[in-house]
Design a protein around this motif. Structure first.
Motif, PDB file in Angstrom:
ATOM      1  N   LEU A   1       0.848  -1.198   0.000  1.00  0.00           N
ATOM      2  CA  LEU A   1       0.000   0.000   0.000  1.00  0.00           C
ATOM      3  C   LEU A   1       0.880   1.244   0.000  1.00  0.00           C
ATOM      4  O   LEU A   1       1.952   1.238   0.624  1.00  0.00           O
ATOM      5  N   THR A   2       0.411   2.305  -0.667  1.00  0.00           N
ATOM      6  CA  THR A   2       1.103   3.585  -0.595  1.00  0.00           C
ATOM      7  C   THR A   2       0.138   4.715  -0.945  1.00  0.00           C
ATOM      8  O   THR A   2      -0.766   4.517  -1.753  1.00  0.00           O
ATOM      9  N   PRO A   3       0.321   5.891  -0.352  1.00  0.00           N
ATOM     10  CA  PRO A   3      -0.485   7.049  -0.766  1.00  0.00           C
ATOM     11  C   PRO A   3      -0.121   7.461  -2.188  1.00  0.00           C
ATOM     12  O   PRO A   3       1.021   7.298  -2.621  1.00  0.00           O
ATOM     13  N   PHE A   4      -1.108   7.993  -2.908  1.00  0.00           N
ATOM     14  CA  PHE A   4      -0.879   8.518  -4.251  1.00  0.00           C
ATOM     15  C   PHE A   4      -1.808   9.701  -4.436  1.00  0.00           C
ATOM     16  O   PHE A   4      -3.009   9.522  -4.613  1.00  0.00           O
ATOM     17  N   SER A   5      -1.263  10.910  -4.323  1.00  0.00           N
ATOM     18  CA  SER A   5      -2.064  12.124  -4.330  1.00  0.00           C
ATOM     19  C   SER A   5      -3.101  11.999  -3.208  1.00  0.00           C
ATOM     20  O   SER A   5      -2.718  11.773  -2.070  1.00  0.00           O
ATOM     21  N   ILE A   6      -4.391  12.117  -3.514  1.00  0.00           N
ATOM     22  CA  ILE A   6      -5.412  11.952  -2.470  1.00  0.00           C
ATOM     23  C   ILE A   6      -5.958  10.523  -2.435  1.00  0.00           C
ATOM     24  O   ILE A   6      -6.840  10.207  -1.647  1.00  0.00           O
ATOM     25  N   ASP A   7      -5.421   9.653  -3.279  1.00  0.00           N
ATOM     26  CA  ASP A   7      -5.845   8.250  -3.357  1.00  0.00           C
ATOM     27  C   ASP A   7      -4.821   7.347  -2.675  1.00  0.00           C
ATOM     28  O   ASP A   7      -3.857   7.822  -2.085  1.00  0.00           O
TER      29      ASP A   7
END
Length: 154
Positions: free
Chosen positions: A88-94
């Motif tokens: 898992l990783t953050p991507f912008s606001i997703d």
């Protein structure tokens, strides 16, 4: 502070004058361990701690409310039967969700979820057995995949 064992999500209040042996709750919530090898990847995005929970994504919100599959207001659909959450990783606001195959196929998926829809907003097949991890470098996101440590740009 949260951490996962093979079958449980554990927590301990931080900071403070808490004593580890008194305040650590090593059985805070039950996690799915079937087929995970004990892996429960985690990342923080927005108001949530997201936790890979076999074919689901569990969350803990800023108030400490645990949800086994989605968020407090959204029940997220499970992954397809042949996949489990592997990274898992953050991507912008997703959030980007890497998967691994359960049945040994050589095609996994990279999913994108906005954390408020009941389904993933994008699904990209990757010809590898797993998305092992993500690397964030100079504003770009790379997925490290498979047993040969191949990198893919997202």
């Amino acid at each position: 502070m949260y951490w996962a064992t093979d079958t449980n999500l554990a927590k301990k209040p931080m900071p403070g004058n808490a004593t580890w042996s008194v305040d650590a709750n090593e059985s805070y919530q039950t996690l799915t361990s079937a087929g995970t090898g004990g892996w429960h990847p985690m990342t923080k995005q927005g108001l949530y701690l997201l936790i890979g929970n076999f074919q689901q994504i569990a969350t803990v919100d800023v108030s400490g409310v645990f949800t086994a599959n989605g968020t407090v207001s959204v029940t997220l659909g499970n992954l397809e039967p042949n996949y489990r959450v592997s990274s898992l990783t953050p991507f912008s606001i997703d959030v980007l969700v890497g998967t691994a195959t359960i049945n040994g196929d050589n095609t996994c998926k990279l999913l994108r979820w906005d954390t408020y829809s009941p389904a993933y907003t994008a699904s990209i097949p990757v010809t590898e057995s797993a998305v092992n991890s993500f690397l964030l470098f100079e504003g770009n996101t790379y997925a490290q995949c498979g047993s040969a440590a191949n990198f893919y740009f997202y």
